[in-house]
Design an enzyme around this catalytic site. Sequence first.
Site, short mmCIF file in Angstrom:
data_model
loop_
_atom_site.label_atom_id
_atom_site.label_comp_id
_atom_site.label_asym_id
_atom_site.label_seq_id
_atom_site.Cartn_x
_atom_site.Cartn_y
_atom_site.Cartn_z
N CYS A 1 41.37 37.15 53.90
CA CYS A 1 41.30 38.39 54.66
C CYS A 1 42.67 38.74 55.24
O CYS A 1 43.50 37.85 55.45
CB CYS A 1 40.32 38.24 55.82
SG CYS A 1 38.71 37.65 55.30
N ARG B 1 44.83 41.01 50.04
CA ARG B 1 44.22 39.78 50.54
C ARG B 1 42.70 39.81 50.51
O ARG B 1 42.06 38.79 50.77
CB ARG B 1 44.68 39.52 51.98
CG ARG B 1 46.15 39.27 52.12
CD ARG B 1 46.53 39.07 53.56
NE ARG B 1 46.17 37.74 54.03
CZ ARG B 1 46.97 36.70 54.04
NH1 ARG B 1 48.21 36.83 53.61
NH2 ARG B 1 46.57 35.54 54.48
N TRP C 1 37.73 39.50 52.59
CA TRP C 1 37.27 38.83 51.37
C TRP C 1 36.12 37.96 51.83
O TRP C 1 36.31 37.01 52.59
CB TRP C 1 38.40 38.00 50.76
CG TRP C 1 38.04 37.44 49.42
CD1 TRP C 1 38.11 38.08 48.22
CD2 TRP C 1 37.58 36.11 49.13
NE1 TRP C 1 37.70 37.24 47.21
CE2 TRP C 1 37.37 36.03 47.74
CE3 TRP C 1 37.32 34.99 49.91
CZ2 TRP C 1 36.92 34.87 47.12
CZ3 TRP C 1 36.86 33.83 49.28
CH2 TRP C 1 36.68 33.79 47.89
N ASN D 1 40.31 35.52 59.90
CA ASN D 1 40.53 35.09 58.51
C ASN D 1 40.25 33.60 58.46
O ASN D 1 40.76 32.86 59.29
CB ASN D 1 41.99 35.39 58.12
CG ASN D 1 42.36 34.75 56.80
OD1 ASN D 1 41.51 34.51 55.95
ND2 ASN D 1 43.65 34.48 56.63
N GLY D 2 39.42 33.16 57.51
CA GLY D 2 39.15 31.73 57.39
C GLY D 2 37.66 31.46 57.54
O GLY D 2 36.83 32.35 57.34
N GLU E 1 47.11 30.92 30.45
CA GLU E 1 47.50 31.97 31.39
C GLU E 1 47.12 33.35 30.82
O GLU E 1 46.65 34.22 31.56
CB GLU E 1 49.02 31.88 31.66
CG GLU E 1 49.64 33.06 32.39
CD GLU E 1 49.08 33.35 33.77
OE1 GLU E 1 48.25 32.58 34.28
OE2 GLU E 1 49.44 34.40 34.33
N LYS F 1 44.65 35.92 32.75
CA LYS F 1 45.03 37.32 33.06
C LYS F 1 43.97 38.27 32.55
O LYS F 1 43.53 39.17 33.25
CB LYS F 1 46.36 37.70 32.39
CG LYS F 1 47.66 37.26 32.93
CD LYS F 1 48.11 37.89 34.22
CE LYS F 1 47.46 37.27 35.41
NZ LYS F 1 47.96 36.04 35.90
N GLU G 1 40.52 38.01 34.43
CA GLU G 1 40.47 38.43 35.83
C GLU G 1 40.57 39.94 36.03
O GLU G 1 40.01 40.46 36.97
CB GLU G 1 41.45 37.66 36.73
CG GLU G 1 42.91 37.88 36.50
CD GLU G 1 43.80 36.97 37.37
OE1 GLU G 1 43.37 36.51 38.43
OE2 GLU G 1 44.96 36.74 36.97
N HIS H 1 37.25 21.36 17.20
CA HIS H 1 36.35 20.41 17.86
C HIS H 1 35.28 21.13 18.69
O HIS H 1 34.72 20.54 19.61
CB HIS H 1 37.15 19.44 18.72
CG HIS H 1 38.11 18.62 17.91
ND1 HIS H 1 37.70 17.70 16.98
CD2 HIS H 1 39.46 18.65 17.84
CE1 HIS H 1 38.75 17.16 16.40
NE2 HIS H 1 39.84 17.73 16.90
N LYS I 1 44.21 37.85 46.52
CA LYS I 1 45.48 37.30 46.07
C LYS I 1 45.81 35.99 46.76
O LYS I 1 46.38 35.09 46.16
CB LYS I 1 46.59 38.31 46.32
CG LYS I 1 47.90 37.84 45.74
CD LYS I 1 48.79 38.97 45.40
CE LYS I 1 49.98 38.48 44.59
NZ LYS I 1 49.61 38.03 43.26
C1 G6P Z 1 44.56 33.42 43.62
C2 G6P Z 1 45.20 34.54 42.85
C3 G6P Z 1 45.93 34.00 41.62
C4 G6P Z 1 46.93 32.93 42.05
C5 G6P Z 1 46.24 31.81 42.82
C6 G6P Z 1 47.23 30.84 43.43
O1 G6P Z 1 43.48 32.91 42.91
O2 G6P Z 1 44.24 35.50 42.44
O3 G6P Z 1 46.65 35.06 40.99
O4 G6P Z 1 47.56 32.42 40.92
O5 G6P Z 1 45.50 32.36 43.91
O6 G6P Z 1 47.97 31.52 44.41
P1 G6P Z 1 49.36 31.01 44.94
O7 G6P Z 1 49.75 31.99 46.00
O8 G6P Z 1 49.14 29.63 45.50
O9 G6P Z 1 50.30 30.98 43.79
#
Ligand code: G6P
Length: 605
Positions: free
Chosen positions: A2, A27, A74, A98-99, A479, A483, A486, A502, A600
Amino acid sequence: MCGIVGILGNSPAVPRMMESLKRLEYRGYDSAGVATVTSAGLNRRRAPGKLSALSDVLAAAPLEGDSGIGHTRWATHGEPTENNAHPHQTERVAIVHNGIIENFKSLKNELSGTGATFEGDTDTEVVARLLTRYLEDGNAPRDAFQATLARLEGAFALCVLINGEENLMFGAREGSPLVVGTGQGENFLGSDAMALAGLSNQLIYLEDGDWAEITRDTVQIFDRNNTAVQRPVSISQVAATMIDKGNHRHFMQKEIYEQPTVVAQALGRYLDPINGRVKLPDAPFDLATIPKITLVACGTSFYAAQVARYWIEKIARVPVDVDIASEFRYRDPVYAENGLSIFISQSGETMDTLAALRHARAAGQHIASIVNVLGSTMARESDMVLPIHAGPEVGVASTKAFTCQLSVLAAFAVQLASAKGRIDDAAVAAYVAELEHAPTLMAKILRKDEEIEAIAQDISGARDILFVGRGIYFPIAMEGALKLKEISYIHAEGYAAGELKHGPIALIDENVPVIGIAPNDDLSGKTISNLQEIMARKGKVILLSDTDSTAADNMYAHFQMPTAGDLITPILYALPVQLLAYYAAVEKGTDVDMPRNLAKSVTVE
Ligand code: G6P
């Protein structure tokens, strides 16, 4: 998680809070709300959904006052409804949080038992009711706030307004970040420097256990023993203008196209091209004596760690463990004596990664962090900080932070190899020259974005998409899949090309596109054979490679990559997979910068 903002100001608070919340929406965006305090008391407006819904509510029912608190959510406890949106308010207090308050159930039972009623299901409302109870008992605001904090367990950042107190705001930090911003006759609280960009550039980061009593002219900070403490003031590097989409349709698009610039910027801090050397920040340990490296991260940062393992083991011949942060400390890892643990995090605040860092510190490891946010908790708790200098990343799907992390990790691997005597100065200079060339090649790839856009549009209707690669391109495949899933919500997986037979090959039919990441190296022949096996089962293979087009015969599509040295090639291959995800999501019409259910910065476990 949040986002929080608090303002004790001298001009209407709501427009300032809304600007700040816009910057904080990355956030969390399940709901948003603001509250102000005036001589008429506390008032709030809340709305489920994105910030635009709150703007509509405020347009219909404006809110006066120069002091206020705001929140983007969030959801953790309770669905994203209006009742569960912050601020949580009683007749005495308004709170944003937040938390997670872990003992909220027992507190709720206790308060319910003495007559308190609750309108929603959140843990935060319990804090509002508890503080109200202490105020009703006749405690002064400071005493009531202290008493409340003493009862809370969990990880939280709180910001509080009190009815009848127009020049008072409380903040507290335990586990979740909170920063005080100071101004001329006004003061602020926020989750991070982004929250306060445009409000204040003089920042005071609270430490865990700290709480602050703030008026327009004073900031008093206390530690968890309620002893007054001084915390250093730092100057924010984040200007409000940096957090702007410019001419781009999405932040993610802007951040993808910024990569040649920010990677050059990041490399500029670590490379000395004239003398052909790598320069790392000073560290209180000697790289030459490090016997083992542990890399820990989450999400995209975890894939950067996986790529780095190949570099470090291959060039420096130092053994590397790589772990997902949320699993790390629970597997009781075996550390090497005098080992170096490196934590990779764009935000520097991800709770799991931070907890892993503290685990490694308690075990006596040397601690380094690779972060984008300079004042972040991980940076502050590390022996050595390697900033990635990517500038603010707003898109929830990480792009430029990934390539900047890789650039810094590549430079680190070269320096480690040199310190260990595994490579000579000429080899270091050759690697430095190769890294220096990366931004030019990245720009070259981005100039061909229309080709990737056409492929993305073509495959955006697929239900499943696989990404495959071997060696260092296996994490790039993962990765790419992350991407895509998500932001486009297409199911995608990344596999080691040799592992397909496999199990995953059972998924292949004419409806399943497979992205093959196969630069022309000593493993590409094997990867291309695996891609042939997919084609034999009617899979649609899209090849990303610098190989000549004959290798791509009969493949569904071939995106021609530039040829580059081994060190920078994985960095380059991040770009087409990012573009693929971006354009597939745009074609599907999803909310690219704010994909559903995500945030994020994840500051809960
Ligand atoms: C969240 C974001 C990802 C990110 C991950 C780690 O899940 O959606 O895009 O890679 O956190 O975040 P950080 O700030 O630790 O790289």
